[in-house]
Design a protein around this motif. Structure first.
Motif, PDB file in Angstrom:
ATOM      1  N   UNK A 171       0.835  -1.196   0.000  1.00 25.83           N
ATOM      2  CA  UNK A 171       0.000   0.000   0.000  1.00 25.83           C
ATOM      3  C   UNK A 171       0.876   1.255   0.000  1.00 25.83           C
ATOM      4  N   UNK A 172       0.269   2.389  -0.297  1.00 27.51           N
ATOM      5  CA  UNK A 172       1.034   3.642  -0.282  1.00 27.51           C
ATOM      6  C   UNK A 172       1.535   3.979   1.119  1.00 27.51           C
ATOM      7  N   UNK A 173       0.748   3.657   2.146  1.00 27.76           N
ATOM      8  CA  UNK A 173       1.206   3.906   3.513  1.00 27.76           C
ATOM      9  C   UNK A 173       2.414   3.038   3.832  1.00 27.76           C
ATOM     10  N   UNK A 174       2.388   1.773   3.427  1.00 24.51           N
ATOM     11  CA  UNK A 174       3.533   0.889   3.648  1.00 24.51           C
ATOM     12  C   UNK A 174       4.759   1.365   2.873  1.00 24.51           C
ATOM     13  N   UNK A 175       4.546   1.847   1.668  1.00 22.85           N
ATOM     14  CA  UNK A 175       5.668   2.332   0.861  1.00 22.85           C
ATOM     15  C   UNK A 175       6.297   3.566   1.502  1.00 22.85           C
ATOM     16  N   UNK A 176       5.452   4.493   1.971  1.00 26.54           N
ATOM     17  CA  UNK A 176       5.979   5.702   2.615  1.00 26.54           C
ATOM     18  C   UNK A 176       6.731   5.332   3.886  1.00 26.54           C
ATOM     19  N   UNK A 177       6.231   4.358   4.637  1.00 26.56           N
ATOM     20  CA  UNK A 177       6.924   3.942   5.855  1.00 26.56           C
ATOM     21  C   UNK A 177       8.267   3.295   5.517  1.00 26.56           C
ATOM     22  N   UNK A 178       8.303   2.501   4.451  1.00 28.16           N
ATOM     23  CA  UNK A 178       9.559   1.879   4.037  1.00 28.16           C
ATOM     24  C   UNK A 178      10.592   2.935   3.646  1.00 28.16           C
ATOM     25  N   UNK A 189      10.685   6.070   4.709  1.00 30.34           N
ATOM     26  CA  UNK A 189      11.074   6.748   5.963  1.00 30.34           C
ATOM     27  C   UNK A 189      12.093   5.914   6.733  1.00 30.34           C
ATOM     28  N   UNK A 190      11.825   4.619   6.909  1.00 30.94           N
ATOM     29  CA  UNK A 190      12.743   3.755   7.646  1.00 30.94           C
ATOM     30  C   UNK A 190      14.095   3.665   6.939  1.00 30.94           C
ATOM     31  N   UNK A 191      14.076   3.594   5.627  1.00 27.64           N
ATOM     32  CA  UNK A 191      15.320   3.545   4.851  1.00 27.64           C
ATOM     33  C   UNK A 191      16.167   4.800   5.084  1.00 27.64           C
ATOM     34  N   UNK A 192      15.518   5.974   5.035  1.00 24.04           N
ATOM     35  CA  UNK A 192      16.255   7.223   5.194  1.00 24.04           C
ATOM     36  C   UNK A 192      16.792   7.360   6.618  1.00 24.04           C
ATOM     37  N   UNK A 193      15.962   7.097   7.601  1.00 23.26           N
ATOM     38  CA  UNK A 193      16.412   7.234   8.990  1.00 23.26           C
ATOM     39  C   UNK A 193      17.535   6.246   9.304  1.00 23.26           C
ATOM     40  N   UNK A 237      14.742  15.754   1.205  1.00 23.24           N
ATOM     41  CA  UNK A 237      14.844  15.635  -0.251  1.00 23.24           C
ATOM     42  C   UNK A 237      14.644  14.177  -0.666  1.00 23.24           C
ATOM     43  N   UNK A 238      15.244  13.249   0.086  1.00 19.92           N
ATOM     44  CA  UNK A 238      15.073  11.829  -0.249  1.00 19.92           C
ATOM     45  C   UNK A 238      13.648  11.379   0.059  1.00 19.92           C
ATOM     46  N   UNK A 239      13.136  11.739   1.225  1.00 24.14           N
ATOM     47  CA  UNK A 239      11.760  11.363   1.586  1.00 24.14           C
ATOM     48  C   UNK A 239      10.784  11.811   0.496  1.00 24.14           C
ATOM     49  N   UNK A 240      10.847  13.089   0.152  1.00 20.89           N
ATOM     50  CA  UNK A 240       9.902  13.656  -0.809  1.00 20.89           C
ATOM     51  C   UNK A 240      10.139  13.088  -2.204  1.00 20.89           C
ATOM     52  N   UNK A 241      11.406  13.025  -2.633  1.00 14.84           N
ATOM     53  CA  UNK A 241      11.706  12.523  -3.962  1.00 14.84           C
ATOM     54  C   UNK A 241      11.291  11.084  -4.158  1.00 14.84           C
ATOM     55  N   UNK A 242      11.597  10.225  -3.185  1.00 17.35           N
ATOM     56  CA  UNK A 242      11.233   8.812  -3.310  1.00 17.35           C
ATOM     57  C   UNK A 242       9.721   8.624  -3.255  1.00 17.35           C
TER      58      UNK A 242
END
Length: 342
Positions: free
Chosen positions: A176-183, A185-189, A222-227
């Protein structure tokens, strides 16, 4: 390290395999009643000094003006200026003070803005628990939704960025889009360090952030928004000032920025990846929350001012900006806050 576009794909294949750390995450099994949102009220004082300019030079000056929205109330706005000014409305709901000096000042011009601001914690419990109750009041539709899917100058949506984003969500098994956004976020952090040493940080250049794996809030987001945009999730950028968590008064030395992403199921979800990286104990909190210790000035990047500036659009607009005959002019500024007992 500068990496050419020709060999970035090979380098990133190794980086993604080596350092993409995607911790497991799951929504809470039980979500209690929504907690009361924290808030703080403070007086913000902005002082900007426009320097004297050579004879025959026309000077224009813009100052971001904080505005009220769902997370902050701005009242008792007071502006002190020795010359006439206007409050202009820009794109994305931004507001700014503008003045024009057709005759260059013989001495520096001091402009002072004072406002009382109440900032509220921004929480979206649907980001952490799909079973959470939806808010009774529906969010207003953002008229700029298409803009939040488009590239920025330093956050392109080229094939390499799309490939990187798709690999991150695929490794997490996100559907889902929520799961993708969380992935994302976790990747960047997990893989980017808050580090303001050297050169290149602070511009919000997605390639700098991806190559160096370090930077400040603009680089993280930049990474959060771009990805997010690369996988079809609208994401938007906001910038303003941070306040220390302890109440009191003092000078604010630098800016802070953050992000939000949108899904139809959750509405806009606040995230603050750089604060999560600085304080791992708040990693879960900052996916779905912005604390009250901030004030927003403007939204969006590649900012066109009102009236339009002569130079190129601003990378972001948080500090006062001036032009002398169309060329950027150095402006000094100070920001001070004083908490008000509520």
């Amino acid at each position: 390290m500068n990496i050419s576009l020709l060999n970035r794909s090979a380098v990133w294949a190794g980086l993604l395999g080596a350092c993409v750390l995607l911790p497991s995450f799951s929504p809470s099994e039980h979500q209690p009643a929504a907690p009361a949102k924290r808030s703080r009220t403070f007086v913000l004082t902005t002082t900007a000094t426009v320097p004297a300019a050579p004879a025959g030079t026309a000077v224009e000056f813009w100052l971001p003006v904080p505005h009220s929205d769902v997370s902050q109330d701005v009242r008792d706005l007071k502006i002190e200026s020795p010359v006439p000014y206007k409050i202009e409305n820009g794109a994305y709901g931004n507001q700014m003070l503008h003045l024009r000096l057709a005759t260059p000042p013989a001495a520096p011009v001091l402009v002072k803005l004072t406002a009382t601001i109440t900032r509220r914690e921004h929480l979206n419990l649907l980001a952490s628990s799909p079973t959470a109750s939806k808010p009774a009041k529906k969010e207003k539709t953002d008229p700029d939704m298409a803009r939040w899917l488009a590239p920025d100058r330093l956050v392109p949506l080229d094939p390499l960025i799309r490939q990187q984003a798709e690999e991150v969500v695929a490794k997490a098994g996100a559907k889902t889009n929520l799961e993708k956004a969380r992935a994302i976020y976790e990747h960047v952090v997990s893989t980017v360090t808050y580090d303001k040493t050297g050169q290149g940080w602070g511009r919000g250049d997605i390639y700098y952030a991806c190559d160096s794996r370090r930077g400040n809030c603009t680089d993280f987001h930049a990474i959060i928004i771009g990805y997010c945009r690369a996988v079809g999730i609208p994401a938007r950028f906001s910038i303003g000032l941070p306040l220390p968590a302890g109440r009191g008064k003092g000078e604010i030395k630098g800016y802070h920025c953050w992000a939000e992403f949108y899904t139809p199921e959750t509405g806009w979800v606040p995230v603050d990846a750089s604060e999560a990286a600085k304080d791992p104990s708040k990693r879960n909190y900052f996916f779905g929350a912005h604390d009250e210790n901030r004030v927003e000035f403007t939204r969006g990047r590649d900012v066109v001012l009102a009236p339009r500036q002569a130079a190129t659009p601003l990378n972001y607009f948080v500090y006062p900006y001036a032009e002398a005959d169309g060329k950027p002019l150095e402006v000094t500024k100070t920001y001070e806050f004083a908490d008000v007992t509520e």
